[in-house]
Design a protein around this motif. Structure first.
Motif, short mmCIF file in Angstrom:
data_model
loop_
_atom_site.label_atom_id
_atom_site.label_comp_id
_atom_site.label_asym_id
_atom_site.label_seq_id
_atom_site.Cartn_x
_atom_site.Cartn_y
_atom_site.Cartn_z
N ALA A 138 0.62 -1.12 -0.11
CA ALA A 138 0.07 0.10 0.10
C ALA A 138 0.82 1.17 -0.07
N MET A 139 2.01 1.27 0.63
CA MET A 139 2.92 2.31 0.68
C MET A 139 3.68 2.36 -0.87
N ARG A 140 4.26 1.35 -1.27
CA ARG A 140 4.90 1.57 -2.70
C ARG A 140 3.81 1.28 -3.97
N HIS A 141 2.78 1.05 -3.73
CA HIS A 141 2.06 0.83 -5.00
C HIS A 141 0.54 1.14 -4.43
N PHE A 205 8.05 4.75 11.18
CA PHE A 205 6.65 4.99 11.34
C PHE A 205 6.06 6.21 10.32
N SER A 206 6.89 6.90 10.17
CA SER A 206 6.67 8.28 9.33
C SER A 206 6.19 7.76 7.94
N GLU A 207 6.90 6.69 7.29
CA GLU A 207 6.56 6.10 6.11
C GLU A 207 4.92 5.88 5.85
N LYS A 212 -2.81 5.53 1.65
CA LYS A 212 -3.82 6.46 1.85
C LYS A 212 -5.26 5.55 1.93
N CYS A 213 -5.07 4.14 1.75
CA CYS A 213 -6.43 3.30 1.74
C CYS A 213 -6.80 3.12 3.24
N PRO A 214 -7.97 2.88 3.53
CA PRO A 214 -8.54 2.40 4.88
C PRO A 214 -7.74 1.16 5.34
N SER A 215 -7.23 1.12 6.55
CA SER A 215 -6.50 -0.06 6.90
C SER A 215 -7.09 -0.43 8.13
N LEU A 216 -7.19 -1.78 8.33
CA LEU A 216 -7.57 -2.40 9.55
C LEU A 216 -6.42 -3.07 10.13
N ILE A 217 -5.91 -2.48 11.37
CA ILE A 217 -4.72 -2.96 11.85
C ILE A 217 -4.82 -3.92 13.22
N VAL A 218 -4.50 -5.41 13.00
CA VAL A 218 -5.04 -6.31 13.80
C VAL A 218 -3.51 -6.90 14.77
N CYS A 219 -4.02 -7.21 15.91
CA CYS A 219 -3.01 -8.11 16.69
C CYS A 219 -3.88 -8.84 17.74
N GLY A 220 -3.33 -10.07 18.31
CA GLY A 220 -3.74 -10.53 19.62
C GLY A 220 -3.21 -9.88 20.75
N ASP A 221 -3.98 -10.04 21.78
CA ASP A 221 -3.59 -9.44 23.08
C ASP A 221 -2.33 -10.35 23.68
N ASN A 222 -2.19 -11.59 23.23
CA ASN A 222 -0.81 -12.14 23.54
C ASN A 222 -0.07 -12.55 22.41
N ASP A 223 0.30 -11.56 21.37
CA ASP A 223 0.81 -11.56 20.13
C ASP A 223 2.27 -11.71 20.19
N ILE A 233 1.62 1.53 14.61
CA ILE A 233 1.38 1.48 13.39
C ILE A 233 -0.01 1.99 13.04
N TYR A 234 -0.98 1.74 13.92
CA TYR A 234 -2.26 2.12 13.53
C TYR A 234 -2.28 3.81 13.69
N ARG A 235 -1.70 4.38 14.66
CA ARG A 235 -1.47 5.98 14.70
C ARG A 235 -1.20 6.46 13.68
N HIS A 236 -0.13 6.00 13.13
CA HIS A 236 0.60 6.75 11.86
C HIS A 236 0.08 6.57 10.57
N ILE A 237 -1.16 5.43 10.15
CA ILE A 237 -1.83 5.49 9.09
C ILE A 237 -3.06 6.40 9.00
N PRO A 238 -3.39 7.23 8.07
CA PRO A 238 -4.23 8.11 8.11
C PRO A 238 -5.74 7.58 8.36
N HIS A 239 -5.86 6.64 7.63
CA HIS A 239 -7.31 5.97 7.58
C HIS A 239 -7.38 4.55 8.27
#
Length: 283
Positions: A138-141, A205-207, A212-223, A233-239
């Motif tokens: 999503a960053m490069r293409h 993180f700044s990259e 620009k696309c909507p992004s769902l960032i997921v992890c487990g609480d014991n990941d 990661i979530y905080r640095h992606i606009p959508h």
């Protein structure tokens, strides 16, 4: 009595027949010649299997994995999407004899694969290293990704991007194996994909602002990835939207298959609320 006797013998027969039929019809994801094909992509033969029809959905597995990693997810998504399950460079049936391997190289592979398939853009789900690849794709293409779900991704290869106990285990493996002679192709390839995660990724993180696309960032609480790292990661992606699965390890899409499938499907179909984020609702 004759009727009851018949039922007594018929029920086990039906049960055994059903079990046998189920075993015979189980789809061998990752080794299914009826759905699989090789595509010439950037100097390699990339193996992919296609299931279903509809909007394209690209599935990207993790380090050391293959298409089979999505065996819990393909049956659900293939009812609604054209699922493109891929063996990444140097993984599964996609052979790569080159010495070097990078996430940037792999993300470019996926963009090229979509071009070869004459697909302008796709939804993307990536797990672990595949989650990293989804972000880099999503960053490069950016034109190639409609929406993405990234689970269990990290942007640094150190103890800030991996939980310390796991990072120390990887460090021990590196120290014990780094001078071991590797005499055949498999041993060399195994070390190459181990080293991919030992020295990479190195994404500021700044990259992530390039996504620009909507992004769902997921992890487990014991990941294996610290929640704080996933949240960054979530905080640095606009959508972006954050989903931490309770009682889950690294394999979120397996351990919570049904919830994961439904959530990803819902995210692809409809905008999520932003809970006050300044980025606004995705279109």
């Amino acid at each position: 009595m004759r009727t009851n006797k018949f039922i007594f013998f018929a029920v086990p027969f039906i049960f055994l027949t059903t079990v046998c039929f189920s075993q015979q019809t189980k789809i061998p994801y990752g080794n299914n010649s009826s759905a699989g094909k090789y595509y010439t992509v950037r100097g390699i033969k990339m193996y992919a299997e296609i299931y279903g029809s509809g909007h394209p959905l690209l599935l990207i597995h993790g380090n050391g994995g293959s298409i089979d990693a999505f065996s819990s997810n393909i049956p659900y998504f293939s009812k609604k999407y054209k699922v493109i399950a891929v063996d990444s460079r140097a993984h599964g049936k996609t052979i790569d004899d080159h010495d070097s391997l990078s996430f940037e190289m792999m993300s470019d592979d996926f963009a090229a694969l979509l071009d070869v398939m004459h697909i302008d853009s796709a939804y993307v789900i990536g797990w672990s290293d595949g989650g990293i690849n989804a972000l880099l794709l999503a960053m490069r293409h950016p034109e190639k990704v409609i929406r993405l779900v990234s689970t269990g991704a990290n942007l640094t290869p150190d103890s800030t991007g991996l939980i310390p106990v796991y990072w120390r285990d990887e460090q021990k493996r590196y120290e014990s194996d780094k001078n071991t002679p590797r005499t055949n192709a498999k041993e060399k390839n195994d070390w190459k994909i181990f080293m991919l995660d030992w020295v990479q990724p190195n994404v500021p993180f700044s990259e992530l602002s390039k996504i620009k696309c909507p992004s769902l960032i997921v992890c487990g609480d014991n990941d294996l990835i610290p929640i704080e790292h996933t949240a960054a990661i979530y905080r640095h992606i606009p959508h972006a939207y954050l989903w931490v699965l309770p009682n889950s390890g690294h394999a979120t899409l397996k351990e919570h298959r049904d919830d994961f499938n439904r959530m990803a499907d819902s995210f692809f179909k409809e905008p999520f609320n932003t809970f006050g984020r300044s980025a606004g609702n995705p279109q």
